[in-house]
Structure formats: C-alpha cells, structure tokens
Write a protein that holds these residues in place. Structure first.
Motif, PDB file in Angstrom:
ATOM      1  N   MET A   1       0.504  -9.143  10.794  1.00 23.02           N
ATOM      2  CA  MET A   1       1.281  -8.240   9.861  1.00 23.02           C
ATOM      3  C   MET A   1       2.570  -7.737  10.488  1.00 23.02           C
ATOM      4  N   ASP A   2       3.991  -7.510   9.866  1.00 21.60           N
ATOM      5  CA  ASP A   2       5.129  -7.128  10.452  1.00 21.60           C
ATOM      6  C   ASP A   2       4.923  -5.576  10.290  1.00 21.60           C
ATOM      7  N   LEU A   3       4.861  -4.691  11.359  1.00 19.67           N
ATOM      8  CA  LEU A   3       4.743  -3.554  11.399  1.00 19.67           C
ATOM      9  C   LEU A   3       5.934  -2.722  12.015  1.00 19.67           C
ATOM     10  N   ASP A  24       3.188   1.174   0.630  1.00 27.04           N
ATOM     11  CA  ASP A  24       3.579  -0.223   0.431  1.00 27.04           C
ATOM     12  C   ASP A  24       3.284  -1.273   0.867  1.00 27.04           C
ATOM     13  N   LEU A  25       3.248  -1.190   2.290  1.00 26.45           N
ATOM     14  CA  LEU A  25       2.874  -2.533   3.061  1.00 26.45           C
ATOM     15  C   LEU A  25       1.634  -2.793   3.164  1.00 26.45           C
ATOM     16  N   ALA A  29      -0.016  -6.233   1.740  1.00 22.77           N
ATOM     17  CA  ALA A  29      -1.041  -6.735   2.434  1.00 22.77           C
ATOM     18  C   ALA A  29      -2.229  -7.218   1.588  1.00 22.77           C
ATOM     19  N   ALA A  30      -2.772  -6.389   0.902  1.00 22.64           N
ATOM     20  CA  ALA A  30      -4.078  -6.413   0.037  1.00 22.64           C
ATOM     21  C   ALA A  30      -3.662  -7.489  -1.169  1.00 22.64           C
ATOM     22  N   SER A  31      -2.362  -7.496  -1.627  1.00 23.22           N
ATOM     23  CA  SER A  31      -2.080  -8.527  -2.545  1.00 23.22           C
ATOM     24  C   SER A  31      -1.958  -9.994  -2.180  1.00 23.22           C
ATOM     25  N   ARG A  32      -1.726 -10.156  -0.771  1.00 23.32           N
ATOM     26  CA  ARG A  32      -1.916 -11.358  -0.282  1.00 23.32           C
ATOM     27  C   ARG A  32      -3.091 -11.982   0.522  1.00 23.32           C
ATOM     28  N   GLY A  33      -3.951 -10.855   0.473  1.00 26.24           N
ATOM     29  CA  GLY A  33      -5.263 -11.041   1.154  1.00 26.24           C
ATOM     30  C   GLY A  33      -4.977 -11.108   2.675  1.00 26.24           C
TER      31      GLY A  33
END
Length: 202
Positions: A1-3, A24-25, A29-33
């Motif tokens: 994940m890009d933080l 938002d991030l 992430a949740a929407s992409r699994g």
C-alpha cells in the motif's frame, strides 16, 4: 500500500488533513481487497482525536482487528488518550500522552495534539470564567503551578498573588470559533475549534 501521502503530511506537519486522507486511503484499500498489515493505525486514530472527532475515533478502534490492537503499543496508547477525552480526565490526557515513548513520526504529532488541546482548553476557560484559582488552571491545563500561571499571564490574564486567583481577560471572539462552555461542567459536547495546520497555532 502506498502511504507516501500520509508520511508527507506527517513530515510537513499538516496534521489536520490526516484524518480524511487516512479515511480515503483505507476505504480504497478495502474496496480493492488490499492487505492493511502495514496500515498506520496509531496515526489514523490520533488524526481523529486531533480534530476532536471522537465518534470516528471510536469507530476506527472498534473496527480494528484485535490482533492489531494487541500488536501495536502506540495504537493502544493513542486509544488511552481517547478514553481520557471521553471521560473528561483533563490531567489524564497529558499524563497518558507524555508517559509513552513514541516513535519519531508520532512524537511530533502527539506534541502538536497536546499543544492544540491545551489551547482549546484555555479558550474554554477564558469563555467560561471571569476569575479562576490557579489550582483549577493547573488541573485543566496539565501544567505545574508555575507554568500554568505563566501561561495565563502571557495570554493577558492577571494574578492576585495573595489569593492565587487569576483574572481572565476576554479576547475578541473570532468568527471561526465555536465554544461549548457547558463542556467544562460535563453537560455539553466536546469542544470544536477550527484548526487548519500546526503552523496556525502561533
């Protein structure tokens, strides 16, 4: 994940944007699994406390996996600060925040949180009182007697040395301030004073 955006906001001390950025991030992430093993939960939780958004902070804590809570001491320490806020344990906010050894990124963030929290409390005292004894200021501000007195005097209050009573000087109320005086008596909601960045606190 890009933080990288989170780390950039932290390094630039743009603390007020962190809550929405992290929300938002994490949603993306949740929407992409996507896996969130490296998610900065402590930063995310403190970001909500920084903005006085206790409901979002509580939701984030409840939705955080138990194994993550157990594995991240910084996250648990931030949660303890939140608990002090909810029960209006003024001294506890300071002692909890100052009694933990934070990592480099979090240390500056916690210091900024304490600074704006102390200023908000001072604004509430200014709005609620015309005179107040030094001991009460010490309690609300999380300082020793000397530092609390100096803080008040530097902000225009005057001290009666004999009675140890401080006379409050009321500033001109700015349009971007919304103070809930009843909060001090336990009858009101958590205070809300707009704040945009750490540099605005001067």
């Amino acid at each position: 994940m890009d933080l990288s955006a989170v780390h950039a906001a932290l390094s630039s001390k743009y603390y007020s944007v962190l809550a929405s950025l992290c929300d938002d991030l994490l949603l993306q992430a949740a929407s992409r699994g996507a896996a969130t093993d490296d998610w900065p939960y402590a930063v995310h939780l403190l970001a909500h406390l920084f903005l006085n958004d206790l409901n979002s902070a509580r939701f984030l804590w409840k939705s955080t996996p138990q194994e993550t809570k157990d594995a991240l001491p910084e996250l648990a320490a931030v949660w303890r600060i939140g608990q002090c806020l909810w029960i209006r344990d003024y001294a506890g906010v300071y002692t909890t925040a100052q009694g933990f050894e934070w990592g480099p990124e979090m240390a500056d963030f916690v210091a900024a949180f304490l600074e704006i929290y102390r200023k908000r409390i001072f604004q509430l005292l200014t709005s609620a009182y015309s005179t107040i004894n030094v001991a009460d200021v010490v309690h609300f501000m999380g300082m020793n007697e000397e530092n609390a007195t100096n803080y008040a005097i530097q902000n225009g209050w005057s001290l009666d040395v004999t009675t140890k009573m401080l006379t409050v000087v009321k500033p001109k109320v700015k349009t971007n301030q919304k103070l809930d005086v009843a909060f001090l008596s336990g009858k009101g909601s958590y205070f809300n004073v707009e704040y945009t960045s750490a540099s605005d606190s001067d």
